[in-house]
Design a protein around this motif. Sequence first.
Motif, PDB file in Angstrom:
ATOM      1  N   PHE A  44     -25.748  43.974   0.077  1.00 46.35           N
ATOM      2  CA  PHE A  44     -26.662  43.053  -0.614  1.00 46.35           C
ATOM      3  C   PHE A  44     -27.954  43.786  -0.974  1.00 46.35           C
ATOM      4  CE2 PHE A  44     -24.661  39.643   2.316  1.00 46.35           C
ATOM      5  CZ  PHE A  44     -23.512  39.600   1.528  1.00 46.35           C
ATOM      6  N   PHE A  64     -26.228  38.685   9.529  1.00 43.18           N
ATOM      7  CA  PHE A  64     -27.227  38.715   8.448  1.00 43.18           C
ATOM      8  C   PHE A  64     -27.768  37.311   8.171  1.00 43.18           C
ATOM      9  CE2 PHE A  64     -27.458  37.629   3.880  1.00 43.18           C
ATOM     10  CZ  PHE A  64     -28.715  38.158   3.617  1.00 43.18           C
ATOM     11  N   THR A  80     -28.486  44.621   8.212  1.00 48.03           N
ATOM     12  CA  THR A  80     -27.230  43.888   8.018  1.00 48.03           C
ATOM     13  C   THR A  80     -27.013  43.559   6.539  1.00 48.03           C
ATOM     14  OG1 THR A  80     -28.414  41.845   8.635  1.00 48.03           O
ATOM     15  CG2 THR A  80     -27.103  42.927  10.343  1.00 48.03           C
ATOM     16  N   ALA A  81     -28.099  43.287   5.798  1.00 50.52           N
ATOM     17  CA  ALA A  81     -27.962  43.056   4.354  1.00 50.52           C
ATOM     18  C   ALA A  81     -27.469  44.323   3.664  1.00 50.52           C
ATOM     19  CB  ALA A  81     -29.302  42.619   3.771  1.00 50.52           C
ATOM     20  N   MET A 109     -23.790  44.900   4.297  1.00 53.65           N
ATOM     21  CA  MET A 109     -22.973  43.996   3.491  1.00 53.65           C
ATOM     22  C   MET A 109     -23.033  44.325   1.997  1.00 53.65           C
ATOM     23  SD  MET A 109     -21.429  42.076   5.608  1.00 53.65           S
ATOM     24  CE  MET A 109     -20.711  40.996   4.378  1.00 53.65           C
ATOM     25  N   ASN A 159     -21.681  39.723   8.620  1.00 47.58           N
ATOM     26  CA  ASN A 159     -22.099  38.749   7.610  1.00 47.58           C
ATOM     27  C   ASN A 159     -22.860  37.584   8.251  1.00 47.58           C
ATOM     28  OD1 ASN A 159     -22.062  37.641   4.821  1.00 47.58           O
ATOM     29  ND2 ASN A 159     -20.808  36.040   5.773  1.00 47.58           N
ATOM     30  N   ASN A 160     -22.291  37.006   9.319  1.00 48.08           N
ATOM     31  CA  ASN A 160     -22.975  35.901  10.000  1.00 48.08           C
ATOM     32  C   ASN A 160     -24.232  36.378  10.719  1.00 48.08           C
ATOM     33  OD1 ASN A 160     -21.662  33.411   9.438  1.00 48.08           O
ATOM     34  ND2 ASN A 160     -19.912  34.069  10.661  1.00 48.08           N
ATOM     35  N   ASP A 213     -19.379  40.632  13.694  1.00 49.73           N
ATOM     36  CA  ASP A 213     -19.459  39.734  12.534  1.00 49.73           C
ATOM     37  C   ASP A 213     -20.798  39.966  11.825  1.00 49.73           C
ATOM     38  OD1 ASP A 213     -19.458  37.694  10.700  1.00 49.73           O
ATOM     39  OD2 ASP A 213     -18.820  36.129  12.103  1.00 49.73           O
TER      40      ASP A 213
END
Length: 431
Positions: free
Chosen positions: A190, A151, A184-185, A188, A148-149, A146
Motif C-alpha cells: 500500500f 495493518f 505493515t502498509a 502489503m 493485513n489485519n 496476519d
Amino acid sequence: MQGALEVIEKNKFLGKPRNHLLYLLEKGKLAYLANDYTLSNSLFNEADLFIESNKKAIGNQILGVLLNPQKETYQGEDFEKVAIHYYKALNYMFLNKYDEAIVEAKRISLQLQKINESYPPEKKNRYNDDAFAHILQGLLYEASGDINNAFIAYRNAVDLYLKNQGTYIGVTIPHQLCQDMLHTANVMGFIDVVERYEKLLNTSYIPKKITKGGEAILFWENGLAPYKDETYYTFTILPGNDIGFLTIINEDLSLNLPLPIPTGGNNRSDFSDLDIFNVAFPKYVSRPSLYNSAEAQIDSTYYPFQLTQNYEEIAFKTLKDRTLREIGKVALRLGTKKVSEYVVKNQNSDLGALLGVFNALTEGADTRNWQSLPNKIFYSRIPLKTGENKLTVSLKSNQQVSSTIEINIQGTGDILFEKITTPEISTPNPY
C-alpha cells in the motif's frame, strides 16, 4: 505473590458479598503477576460474568440510596470493566493462544461502545475508544502472521490519535505505532497509504531490519492507579437571635465560607433550628510512580519504552463524566435523608435535629476501586538474535533512584511477548 494471594482470602472487606467483584479483580491481577495465567483468566472470566449478570441486591440498593452508596453491590467503574479484557488478552497471549487473545482485545472496543450506547448523547464518556486495544490487536495479528489485519488495527489506532490532534486520554501517539503501521502498509504494497500517512504524521518510514531471531514485545506496567477517596460539601445553618449563619465547608478547596442570613428577629435560638446538609462525592487521589522512564539494552543498543496507556488519566476523566451523570442520584439520597429528618421534626423538633446530624455523619461516597491496576503501561519492540538473548532494562526515577531488571529470551524467529511490573510508588499509600 503467593503470600498476597493468601492475604486476599483472609480479607474481610473483600469477602463481603457486595465486594465480590473487587475480590475477583484483585485476585485475578495477583495471579497474572504470579504468572498463573490460567487461574487469572478463570477469575477474570468470573468477574466478566458477574458484571454481565448485573447482580444487585435490592436491600443493598436501598441502603445505598438512604445512607451510603458503598452499601450497594460494587459493579466496577467503566474503565475497570474494560481492563478485564486487556488482562484476559495478555493471559491468552502468554499462553500462546493468539486467537483467543485477539477476541479479548477486540472486546475492549466493543465493551466501550456498549457502555457509551447506554448513556444519553450529552452524558457519554470521553473515554469511548481505546488506542492501546487497537495496538494490542495489531501486535497479536502480526505475531500470528496476519499482516493485513495487523495493518488495519494499527491504522485504527493512528486514526484515533489523529482525530484527537495526536493525543488521546493522556497519551501522545507512540513513534513505534507510526512505524508499525507504515511497515505493515509497505509489506502489503500500500505505497499510496505510506505516502499519505507520512504527510499526516509528519514522519518518514524507516524500513525495518528483519532479524533471524525475531522480536520481543516488552510491556512495562509502571506504578499503581489512583485510589478513591471522598470529598465533602457541608452546609450548616446555625441559629441566631437576629442573624444566623450558613457555613459552606470543603477541605479540598480550603473553603470555609460563613454567610450571614436573617432569622426573622424573634430572639429565639433553639437546637431544633440547627440544619446540616452534607454531600459526599468520590474523588481519585494520584499515587506518583517511583520510576518515570526506562530503556531496554541488548548488545550495546538501547530501545526506549513508549507510553501506550494512561490509567491515571482514564480514571480521572471517567469519574468526572460519571459524577455529572449521577448528580441526580446524589440529590435523591440527600432529599431522602432530609425528608426523613423533617418528618421526625414534626413529631419532635430536637430529635429531628439529631437525625439531621446523624444523616450528615452517615453521608459518604463509594470509595471502592480496583487498586492494583498500573498507573501507566509502556511498551518497546526489540530485535533478537537467534538463540539466547540477554536484555537489561534500566529504570530511572526523578528521586535519583535507579534499578535494573535482567531478562533472558530465546530468539526463535517469531514475535515473543514479555512483561515487567514495577508497582512501587514514590510516596507511601495512606491506605
